[in-house]
Structure formats: C-alpha cells, structure tokens
Design a protein around this motif. Structure first.
Motif, PDB file in Angstrom:
ATOM      1  N   ALA A  56       0.848  -1.237  -0.092  1.00 28.61           N
ATOM      2  CA  ALA A  56       0.019   0.048   0.043  1.00 28.61           C
ATOM      3  C   ALA A  56       0.987   1.261   0.016  1.00 28.61           C
ATOM      4  O   ALA A  56       0.442   2.060  -0.686  1.00 28.61           O
ATOM      5  CB  ALA A  56      -0.771  -0.028   1.160  1.00 28.61           C
ATOM      6  N   CYS A  57       1.999   1.192   0.771  1.00 25.34           N
ATOM      7  CA  CYS A  57       3.014   2.475   0.591  1.00 25.34           C
ATOM      8  C   CYS A  57       3.454   2.679  -0.668  1.00 25.34           C
ATOM      9  O   CYS A  57       3.778   3.747  -1.060  1.00 25.34           O
ATOM     10  CB  CYS A  57       4.065   2.201   1.753  1.00 25.34           C
ATOM     11  N   ASP A  60       0.750   4.690  -2.443  1.00 26.11           N
ATOM     12  CA  ASP A  60       0.145   5.557  -1.690  1.00 26.11           C
ATOM     13  C   ASP A  60       0.183   7.303  -2.312  1.00 26.11           C
ATOM     14  O   ASP A  60       0.699   7.415  -3.349  1.00 26.11           O
ATOM     15  CB  ASP A  60       0.409   5.613  -0.212  1.00 26.11           C
ATOM     16  N   ARG A  86      -4.623   0.757  -6.059  1.00 21.59           N
ATOM     17  CA  ARG A  86      -5.276   1.924  -5.284  1.00 21.59           C
ATOM     18  C   ARG A  86      -6.561   1.739  -5.195  1.00 21.59           C
ATOM     19  O   ARG A  86      -7.289   2.014  -4.183  1.00 21.59           O
ATOM     20  CB  ARG A  86      -4.854   3.310  -5.785  1.00 21.59           C
ATOM     21  N   ARG A  89      -8.072  -0.608  -2.313  1.00 20.87           N
ATOM     22  CA  ARG A  89      -8.292  -0.259  -0.780  1.00 20.87           C
ATOM     23  C   ARG A  89      -9.317  -0.462  -0.140  1.00 20.87           C
ATOM     24  O   ARG A  89      -9.319  -1.095   0.951  1.00 20.87           O
ATOM     25  CB  ARG A  89      -7.695   1.272  -1.018  1.00 20.87           C
ATOM     26  N   PRO A 115      -3.462  -1.405   4.399  1.00 21.65           N
ATOM     27  CA  PRO A 115      -4.074  -0.299   3.530  1.00 21.65           C
ATOM     28  C   PRO A 115      -5.664   0.013   4.027  1.00 21.65           C
ATOM     29  O   PRO A 115      -6.146  -0.618   4.566  1.00 21.65           O
ATOM     30  CB  PRO A 115      -4.129  -1.038   2.377  1.00 21.65           C
TER      31      PRO A 115
END
Length: 129
Positions: A56-57, A60, A86, A89, A115
């Motif tokens: 997720a990072c 982001d 994305r 999420r 996330p």
C-alpha cells in the motif's frame, strides 16, 4: 507483491489472495508453525498484513506525488497497475478492519498500518494536508 517500490500486473491478484486468506485459522500460527501465536514467533497473519501495508505504501498518495514530480501530472495514467491497486483499498480494508482488535499485538499493529481507503485512515496515522 512489489519489487523496489514498483507495483506490477500481478500485485492486484496477489493482494486479493492475501486478503482472502487473512481470516484462515492457519494464519494464526507463528513462524515455527505453532497454533498458539503467543508461544510462537510473529504470526503468519501479521507477516501477511505487513506485506499488504508495504505494498500500500508503494502506491500511496506520497508515491503518486513523487511520480508526478518526476514524470508528469498524468503519472497514474502511465502506471495502470498502481492505479488498479489503489482501487483495491476499500476491498483490502474490508479484510483488514476485523483484525484491528486481534489479541496478538503484532497483528493488531499491522492491521492498523495496513491499507485503508483515504476516507477511513486511522486517526492515529492521519496527516493533515
């Protein structure tokens, strides 16, 4: 799921698989395979959550902003795999959210930093813009 902060075509299906198995009883076992995660090492579930959080990072808002600075304002158009991740999420949050109250500290911590959709980010990690 990613390599050197790059989201790939396989990232979405792998993340979906990881999210789907998070509640499986086998993920409570620790690294040494013991069923009691308090006696075992770090539970497999926490490791899976860590991987989801790291991925997720890699997709982001900060990564997108950096990409836009170095590429163009249409950065996400150029990296459809990151855009697809994305979009996951809310689905990932649905799998992670029930684990926030897990009795193992490692699992609950990893669930907290995993996330989250932008509108549901945990207050402790919310950064004013």
């Amino acid at each position: 799921m990613t390599h050197q902060n790059t989201v790939y075509e396989a990232t979405v299906p792998v993340a979906l698989f990881v999210a789907a198995v998070l509640d499986h009883p086998a993920t409570v076992a620790g690294e040494d395979g013991q069923a009691d995660c308090r006696a075992a090492g770090y539970p497999t579930r926490a490791t899976l959550l860590d991987r989801l959080g790291s991925t997720a990072c890699d997709a982001d808002d900060a990564c997108v902003a950096a990409g836009e600075r170095s590429s163009s304002s249409a950065f996400l158009d150029e990296v459809p795999d990151a855009l697809a991740f994305r979009g996951l999420r809310p689905v990932l949050y649905g799998s992670v959210h029930p684990l926030l109250g897990d009795t193992h500290e490692g699992v609950s911590h990893e669930a907290l930093v995993a996330p989250h959709p932008p509108d549901r980010a945990p207050a402790a990690h919310h950064t004013p813009q």
